[in-house]
Scaffold this motif. Structure first.
Motif, PDB file in Angstrom:
ATOM      1  N   VAL A 227      -5.859  -2.738  -2.668  1.00  0.00           N
ATOM      2  CA  VAL A 227      -4.410  -2.911  -2.501  1.00  0.00           C
ATOM      3  C   VAL A 227      -4.002  -4.295  -2.992  1.00  0.00           C
ATOM      4  CG1 VAL A 227      -2.532  -3.067  -0.810  1.00  0.00           C
ATOM      5  CG2 VAL A 227      -4.229  -1.241  -0.640  1.00  0.00           C
TER       6      VAL A 227
ATOM      7  N   SER B 129     -10.140  -2.753  -0.464  1.00  0.00           N
ATOM      8  CA  SER B 129      -9.589  -1.458  -0.860  1.00  0.00           C
ATOM      9  C   SER B 129      -8.920  -1.483  -2.229  1.00  0.00           C
ATOM     10  CB  SER B 129      -8.570  -0.986   0.181  1.00  0.00           C
ATOM     11  OG  SER B 129      -7.427  -1.848   0.176  1.00  0.00           O
TER      12      SER B 129
ATOM     13  N   GLY C  22       0.810  -1.210   0.000  1.00  0.00           N
ATOM     14  CA  GLY C  22       0.000   0.000   0.000  1.00  0.00           C
ATOM     15  C   GLY C  22       0.844   1.260   0.000  1.00  0.00           C
TER      16      GLY C  22
ATOM     17  N   ARG D 126       0.798   4.175  -2.901  1.00  0.00           N
ATOM     18  CA  ARG D 126       0.543   5.589  -2.618  1.00  0.00           C
ATOM     19  C   ARG D 126       1.653   6.477  -3.143  1.00  0.00           C
ATOM     20  NH1 ARG D 126      -1.280   3.110   2.113  1.00  0.00           N
ATOM     21  NH2 ARG D 126       0.654   3.576   3.242  1.00  0.00           N
TER      22      ARG D 126
ATOM     23  N   GLY E  30      -7.458  -5.507   2.476  1.00  0.00           N
ATOM     24  CA  GLY E  30      -6.645  -5.340   1.285  1.00  0.00           C
ATOM     25  C   GLY E  30      -7.422  -5.618   0.013  1.00  0.00           C
TER      26      GLY E  30
END
Length: 490
Positions: free
Chosen positions: A310, A308, A252, A256, A305
């Motif tokens: 990810v 989301s 993650g 980002r 995970g």
């Protein structure tokens, strides 16, 4: 309009982007039309009350493969592909595995021979690279990529497979040059070996100590290191079989920062825990895999995970070694945990387990379920839109699901060559009752129907996600030796 071969009527069609009520018309093995009120086909399937989903793409499974311990998997292309079809999967991507000293070209040719005349559904190959010599990286690998093997896996652990950082960089640079996708088994080999040695010296041999040796920080460190190496070369990376919070946080964080890092997880990290490794006697060996199942708190992080994004791929990591076979799990009986064959089966139950707990449990939308089990892996490995979706022009790889069908998982019910399932006795709601591969029924809800050998090898395209972007650490291109941007005159 020419007559349709098949119409699937009255179902609810779901893709990664939408859920609609419509009919699906099939001609020459492909989706020809999506509309309401289709009729006049040679054959009709009534999908009233059923979900019409893309056939699953299992992009991580080990079949007809010899492990680094010298053990052959229980499933070959026939049994493995039949089991996959009975679980709603219509495409599998197993591994042509190179070991030290082997020609990658010869490995792939031998793997083609193992698949020929056996598979009932379509298949592609990943490569496993354990000996990245100049010959392999400069000649064999580029040629195989042009022939459709556009993804390969490297290991950071296992004596017969692991690469050091320099070798990793060389493989990543080759992937960048050729536009291929790299998968990484991320665990710190030296940490695992050090912990294993000390556990065994203290007399700790039982299966549960496998989990202690493969500690979560070893996965976290290797995940961070793999991402760092990929950042240096500016190449995308997929971390396979992510087991819990620490590795997910690394992935993650990289995402980002804008890095092209992807994550995959598997049923064992949602439905098994370290407690399973501690079952009575040798029973814990049934649950030995690497990375090992963690605790319930880590299960929650894996769910988050997936929710989301990810973690964008959900595969089985099917690694079938029979429990009572002297060349399977039993080979480690009475010995140290390091002698137990690594891996658990999951090819047929991958989709039902996730559907029941994810969609049925309100954790995933139907679209998310389709995305992580079919569409995303097809896109990641260059098979989309031929596979992984229901759209005009796509292969008619379709699974009809009864979302209310209650099934108790048992080894007796499944169609692999295994003598156990780690999910024995688990009740799930929702199961595929018909599976079609290129418009042909290969599972009718009671019996497999696909003829061995009807499955085709799928040359994979270069995935869009692997296209070079020209972003280099410090402005230096390690492939060409050129400096870019502010560093050009440095």
């Amino acid at each position: 309009m020419p007559q349709l071969d098949l119409v699937i009527r009255n179902g609810t069609v779901a893709t990664a982007g939408d859920v609609v009520r419509c009919d699906v018309g099939v001609r020459d093995g492909k989706v020809a039309v999506l509309a309401k009120g289709l009729c006049g086909a040679r054959e009709t399937l009534d999908a009233t009350g059923k979900l019409v989903l893309p056939g699953g793409v299992d992009s991580h499974c080990h079949i007809a493969q010899v492990s680094s311990m010298g053990l052959e998997t229980a499933d070959d292309f026939r049994s493995g592909s039949i089991s996959a079809a009975c679980g709603g999967t219509t495409t599998i991507i197993p591994f042509a595995a190179q070991y030290k000293g082997q020609s990658l070209r010869q490995v792939v040719e031998a793997y083609h021979a193992r698949a020929k005349g056996e598979a009932v559904i379509d298949y592609a190959f990943h490569l496993i690279i354990s000996d990245p010599t100049p010959q392999v990286l400069g000649q064999e690998l580029p040629a195989l990529i042009r022939e459709g093997c556009t993804s390969f896996k490297v290991y950071m652990t296992y004596d017969q497979l692991k690469l050091d950082d320099t070798q990793m960089l060389n493989v990543l640079a080759a992937a960048r040059r050729e536009g291929a996708m790299v998968m990484v088994h991320a665990e710190n080999h030296d940490v695992i070996a050090w912990l294993s040695e000390r556990l065994l010296a203290a007399g700790h041999q039982a299966p549960r100590f496998h989990g202690l040796a493969h500690a979560a920080p070893a996965e976290r460190e290797a995940t961070h290191r793999a991402i760092t190496l990929a950042e240096i070369v500016d190449v995308p990376l997929l971390i396979v079989h992510v087991s819990g919070r620490e590795a997910i946080e690394e992935i993650g964080r990289a995402q980002r920062r804008g890095l092209r890092v992807y994550g995959e997880t598997c049923p064992q990290y949602l439905f098994l825990t370290a407690d399973d490794l501690d079952r009575d006697g040798f029973e814990g060996a049934k649950y030995v895999c690497s990375p090992p199942p963690r605790d319930a708190a880590n299960q929650e992080h894996v769910w988050r995970g997936l929710e989301s994004g990810v973690l964008s791929v959900f595969s089985s990591d099917h690694a079938p070694y029979r429990f009572d076979d002297p060349e399977g799990k039993r080979k480690g009986r009475g010995g140290p945990f390091t002698a137990i064959a690594n891996g658990v089966p999951g090819l047929e139950v991958r989709l039902p387990l996730l559907f029941a707990a994810g969609v049925g449990g309100g954790r995933l939308t139907l679209e998310q379920f389709v995305a992580v089990t079919a569409t995303n892996p097809a896109k990641t490995y260059g098979l989309y839109p031929q596979k992984g979706t229901i759209a005009v022009g796509a292969d008619a790889d379709i699974a009809l699901w009864d979302p209310e069908l209650e099934v108790t998982v048992s080894a007796e019910r499944l169609h692999d060559n295994m003598d156990y399932t780690p999910y024995e006795g688990r009740r799930v709601t929702g199961w595929p009752v018909t599976t079609l591969s290129r418009g042909e029924i290969v599972w009718d809800g009671k019996e497999p129907r696909g003829a061995p050998g009807r499955g085709r090898f799928l040359p994979c395209a270069l995935p869009d996600a692997a296209k070079p972007r020209g972003r280099f650490v410090g402005g230096f291109d390690p492939a060409s030796g050129e400096l870019h941007g502010d560093d050009r005159d440095g």
